[in-house]
Design a protein around this motif. Structure first.
Motif, mmCIF file in Angstrom:
data_model
loop_
_atom_site.group_PDB
_atom_site.id
_atom_site.type_symbol
_atom_site.label_atom_id
_atom_site.label_comp_id
_atom_site.label_asym_id
_atom_site.label_seq_id
_atom_site.Cartn_x
_atom_site.Cartn_y
_atom_site.Cartn_z
ATOM 1 N N ILE A 1 0.977 -1.224 0.004
ATOM 2 C CA ILE A 1 -0.091 0.116 -0.180
ATOM 3 C C ILE A 1 1.025 1.310 -0.054
ATOM 4 O O ILE A 1 0.402 2.289 -0.337
ATOM 5 C CB ILE A 1 -0.896 -0.068 1.166
ATOM 6 C CG1 ILE A 1 -2.100 0.683 1.052
ATOM 7 C CG2 ILE A 1 -0.031 0.362 2.808
ATOM 8 C CD1 ILE A 1 -3.019 0.822 2.203
ATOM 9 N N ASN B 1 -3.023 -4.747 -3.021
ATOM 10 C CA ASN B 1 -3.252 -4.872 -1.474
ATOM 11 C C ASN B 1 -3.300 -6.532 -1.094
ATOM 12 O O ASN B 1 -4.086 -6.810 0.120
ATOM 13 C CB ASN B 1 -4.292 -4.346 -0.810
ATOM 14 C CG ASN B 1 -3.983 -2.745 -0.737
ATOM 15 O OD1 ASN B 1 -2.975 -2.281 -0.922
ATOM 16 N ND2 ASN B 1 -5.044 -1.928 -0.618
ATOM 17 N N ASN C 1 -9.517 -1.676 -4.855
ATOM 18 C CA ASN C 1 -8.212 -0.690 -4.723
ATOM 19 C C ASN C 1 -8.081 0.321 -5.497
ATOM 20 O O ASN C 1 -8.999 0.557 -6.780
ATOM 21 C CB ASN C 1 -7.137 -1.723 -5.172
ATOM 22 C CG ASN C 1 -5.686 -1.138 -5.023
ATOM 23 O OD1 ASN C 1 -5.168 -0.512 -5.822
ATOM 24 N ND2 ASN C 1 -5.073 -1.538 -3.744
#
Length: 251
Positions: free
Chosen positions: A171, A205, A242
């Motif tokens: 991230i 992620n 995401n």
């Protein structure tokens, strides 16, 4: 003894890392909330969405003598595999927006980066500035104003420390590093089309998964023991939520 310049670079690097991580987390939360609303709206209206899209840019570094580590055509099988895996497993297309050969000779530290927590430390301490300088000047890598849909950039390096052939900071970064040998068919014990899409998974992620049939299995040992490319329902949801994914259009 650290100099004022080195201390200043360290403080700047750490601050940049914290700001980017916080911004990425906020963008992912906002993106997930929007996607949830879209799914609910689709269920109510009975409409379906076209596949989402994640944009991918590739930077190929050149060695200390200015020789590129790879020819762009060597990337094509891994790019096609990435698109097929994420389309089939998550309903998300991978759109390759460009490959750029960086002609400036790269320093050895950029060509042979450290991996995992050590790469994260180098990022926090401002030791990955060569990468950031290239990312800044290549238009296809996006900009800090991109909240949703910023491209993920894969940086092709020469050798990653240890037994690692690809690495992502998850991230906290919009870029990943992948080893040049992964794309060289004349090196059968390194050639592996799954590593690029595996690192894209981390950038989207996804953590590691315990099954060797899953894309996010921690290990892949070509040519005999290459990881699978499966994705489960939870992984599919995480990918679609995401910030890098541009949602499809509902019809």
């Amino acid at each position: 003894m650290p100099t004022p310049h080195s201390l200043g670079a360290t403080v700047f690097g750490a601050g940049r890392y914290l700001v980017r991580t916080a911004g990425s987390m906020a963008a992912d939360v906002a993106s997930a909330a929007v996607r949830t609303g879209e799914v609910v709206g689709g269920l109510v209206s009975g409409t379906a969405a076209t596949p989402g899209t994640v944009r991918l840019t590739v930077l190929i570094l050149s060695d200390e003598h200015g020789v590129p580590l790879l020819h762009p055509a060597q990337l094509e099988p891994a790019l096609a595999r990435a698109d097929a895996v994420l389309t089939d497993g998550a309903g998300v297309r991978v759109r390759h927006v460009g490959t750029h050969v960086i002609t400036e000779p790269a320093p050895t530290t950029a060509l042979n980066p450290r991996a995992n927590k050590l790469l994260l430390l180098d990022e926090a301490l401002g030791r990955t500035d060569f990468y950031h300088r290239q990312l800044k000047y290549v238009e296809d890598t996006g900009s800090v104003t991109d909240v949703v849909g910023r491209p993920i950039t894969a940086i092709v390096v020469r050798d990653i420390a240890g037994r690692t052939t690809g690495c992502s900071l998850g991230i906290s970064a919009d870029w990943v590093v992948v080893q040049a040998g992964l794309f060289d068919t004349e090196r059968p014990h390194e050639y592996d089309e799954t590593v690029l899409v595996h690192e894209l998974g981390h950038a989207l992620n996804l953590p590691h998964h315990p099954s060797s049939d899953n894309l996010m299995y921690y290990s892949s040992s070509p040519p005999e023991h290459v990881r699978g490319t499966g994705l489960n329902a939870v992984q599919r949801a995480v990918i679609n939520a995401n910030r890098h994914v541009v949602p499809g259009v509902r019809r």
